[in-house]
Design a protein around this motif. Structure first.
Motif, PDB file in Angstrom:
ATOM      1  N   CYS A   8       0.837  -1.207   0.000  1.00 51.48           N
ATOM      2  CA  CYS A   8       0.000   0.000   0.000  1.00 51.48           C
ATOM      3  C   CYS A   8       0.869   1.252   0.000  1.00 51.48           C
ATOM      4  O   CYS A   8       0.582   2.213  -0.730  1.00 51.48           O
ATOM      5  CB  CYS A   8      -0.934   0.001   1.204  1.00 51.48           C
ATOM      6  N   GLU A   9       1.904   1.235   0.802  1.00 51.44           N
ATOM      7  CA  GLU A   9       2.805   2.395   0.861  1.00 51.44           C
ATOM      8  C   GLU A   9       3.545   2.597  -0.456  1.00 51.44           C
ATOM      9  O   GLU A   9       3.720   3.724  -0.909  1.00 51.44           O
ATOM     10  CB  GLU A   9       3.794   2.244   2.016  1.00 51.44           C
ATOM     11  N   GLU A  10       3.967   1.503  -1.083  1.00 46.53           N
ATOM     12  CA  GLU A  10       4.677   1.604  -2.354  1.00 46.53           C
ATOM     13  C   GLU A  10       3.790   2.167  -3.465  1.00 46.53           C
ATOM     14  O   GLU A  10       4.267   2.832  -4.365  1.00 46.53           O
ATOM     15  CB  GLU A  10       5.195   0.226  -2.780  1.00 46.53           C
ATOM     16  N   ARG A  11       2.491   1.886  -3.391  1.00 46.87           N
ATOM     17  CA  ARG A  11       1.567   2.298  -4.449  1.00 46.87           C
ATOM     18  C   ARG A  11       0.780   3.550  -4.091  1.00 46.87           C
ATOM     19  O   ARG A  11      -0.256   3.811  -4.679  1.00 46.87           O
ATOM     20  CB  ARG A  11       0.596   1.166  -4.740  1.00 46.87           C
ATOM     21  N   ASP A  12       1.257   4.311  -3.157  1.00 46.56           N
ATOM     22  CA  ASP A  12       0.546   5.494  -2.682  1.00 46.56           C
ATOM     23  C   ASP A  12       0.963   6.731  -3.479  1.00 46.56           C
ATOM     24  O   ASP A  12       1.939   7.388  -3.141  1.00 46.56           O
ATOM     25  CB  ASP A  12       0.836   5.682  -1.188  1.00 46.56           C
ATOM     26  N   GLU A  46      -6.947  -9.698  -2.965  1.00 50.42           N
ATOM     27  CA  GLU A  46      -5.718  -9.996  -2.239  1.00 50.42           C
ATOM     28  C   GLU A  46      -4.678 -10.549  -3.199  1.00 50.42           C
ATOM     29  O   GLU A  46      -5.010 -10.910  -4.333  1.00 50.42           O
ATOM     30  CB  GLU A  46      -5.986 -10.988  -1.110  1.00 50.42           C
ATOM     31  N   PRO A  47      -3.428 -10.616  -2.759  1.00 58.93           N
ATOM     32  CA  PRO A  47      -2.389 -11.175  -3.631  1.00 58.93           C
ATOM     33  C   PRO A  47      -2.714 -12.618  -4.014  1.00 58.93           C
ATOM     34  O   PRO A  47      -3.303 -13.362  -3.234  1.00 58.93           O
ATOM     35  CB  PRO A  47      -1.128 -11.118  -2.769  1.00 58.93           C
ATOM     36  N   ILE A  48      -2.333 -12.969  -5.228  1.00 57.82           N
ATOM     37  CA  ILE A  48      -2.517 -14.334  -5.716  1.00 57.82           C
ATOM     38  C   ILE A  48      -1.121 -14.899  -5.964  1.00 57.82           C
ATOM     39  O   ILE A  48      -0.369 -14.353  -6.773  1.00 57.82           O
ATOM     40  CB  ILE A  48      -3.353 -14.343  -7.013  1.00 57.82           C
ATOM     41  N   THR A  54      -3.519  -6.812 -11.057  1.00 67.88           N
ATOM     42  CA  THR A  54      -3.542  -5.485 -11.661  1.00 67.88           C
ATOM     43  C   THR A  54      -4.907  -4.848 -11.420  1.00 67.88           C
ATOM     44  O   THR A  54      -5.885  -5.554 -11.126  1.00 67.88           O
ATOM     45  CB  THR A  54      -3.305  -5.568 -13.176  1.00 67.88           C
ATOM     46  N   PRO A  55      -4.997  -3.534 -11.545  1.00 65.79           N
ATOM     47  CA  PRO A  55      -6.315  -2.901 -11.442  1.00 65.79           C
ATOM     48  C   PRO A  55      -7.334  -3.508 -12.421  1.00 65.79           C
ATOM     49  O   PRO A  55      -8.495  -3.712 -12.061  1.00 65.79           O
ATOM     50  CB  PRO A  55      -6.026  -1.437 -11.761  1.00 65.79           C
ATOM     51  N   ALA A  56      -6.894  -3.833 -13.631  1.00 68.01           N
ATOM     52  CA  ALA A  56      -7.809  -4.435 -14.613  1.00 68.01           C
ATOM     53  C   ALA A  56      -8.302  -5.808 -14.136  1.00 68.01           C
ATOM     54  O   ALA A  56      -9.483  -6.144 -14.298  1.00 68.01           O
ATOM     55  CB  ALA A  56      -7.123  -4.559 -15.970  1.00 68.01           C
ATOM     56  N   LYS A  61     -12.774  -8.977 -11.791  1.00 69.14           N
ATOM     57  CA  LYS A  61     -13.327  -9.796 -10.702  1.00 69.14           C
ATOM     58  C   LYS A  61     -14.589  -9.150 -10.133  1.00 69.14           C
ATOM     59  O   LYS A  61     -15.594  -9.824  -9.898  1.00 69.14           O
ATOM     60  CB  LYS A  61     -12.278  -9.971  -9.595  1.00 69.14           C
ATOM     61  N   MET A  62     -14.559  -7.841  -9.926  1.00 71.07           N
ATOM     62  CA  MET A  62     -15.714  -7.142  -9.368  1.00 71.07           C
ATOM     63  C   MET A  62     -16.891  -7.163 -10.348  1.00 71.07           C
ATOM     64  O   MET A  62     -18.035  -7.397  -9.949  1.00 71.07           O
ATOM     65  CB  MET A  62     -15.340  -5.706  -9.010  1.00 71.07           C
ATOM     66  N   LEU A  63     -16.625  -6.930 -11.631  1.00 70.39           N
ATOM     67  CA  LEU A  63     -17.690  -6.966 -12.628  1.00 70.39           C
ATOM     68  C   LEU A  63     -18.326  -8.350 -12.708  1.00 70.39           C
ATOM     69  O   LEU A  63     -19.552  -8.481 -12.785  1.00 70.39           O
ATOM     70  CB  LEU A  63     -17.161  -6.541 -13.995  1.00 70.39           C
TER      71      LEU A  63
END
Length: 78
Positions: A8-12, A46-48, A54-56, A61-63
């Motif tokens: 999270c910190e790395e991608r902030d 979560e990590p796989i 990726t965001p995509a 997954k959400m869609l």
């Protein structure tokens, strides 16, 4: 979302974690406020195999989840 704090910190992009660590933001989850996971999640990101999706991939997954439960479909006619 269930990702390691380090990730999270790395991608902030806004540097909010850095500001929280410097004490400029109070009550920041994971820094000076505890992270409390939800009791009953419908969808978990979560990590796989140790790799962050990726965001995509997360959007797909959400869609899929929303489509399977009938929340998405063709537009209704008025």
């Amino acid at each position: 979302m269930n990702f390691p704090l380090k990730l999270c910190e790395e991608r902030d992009p806004k540097g909010l974690y850095k500001l929280a660590r410097e004490g400029k933001i109070k009550g920041f989850t994971g820094i000076d406020d505890p992270y409390e996971p939800p009791i009953d999640c419908e969808v978990i990101m979560e990590p796989i195999e140790g790799k962050c999706p990726t965001p995509a991939e997360m959007a797909t997954k959400m869609l899929f989840y929303l489509e399977q439960r009938g929340f998405l479909g063709p537009p209704r006619k008025n």
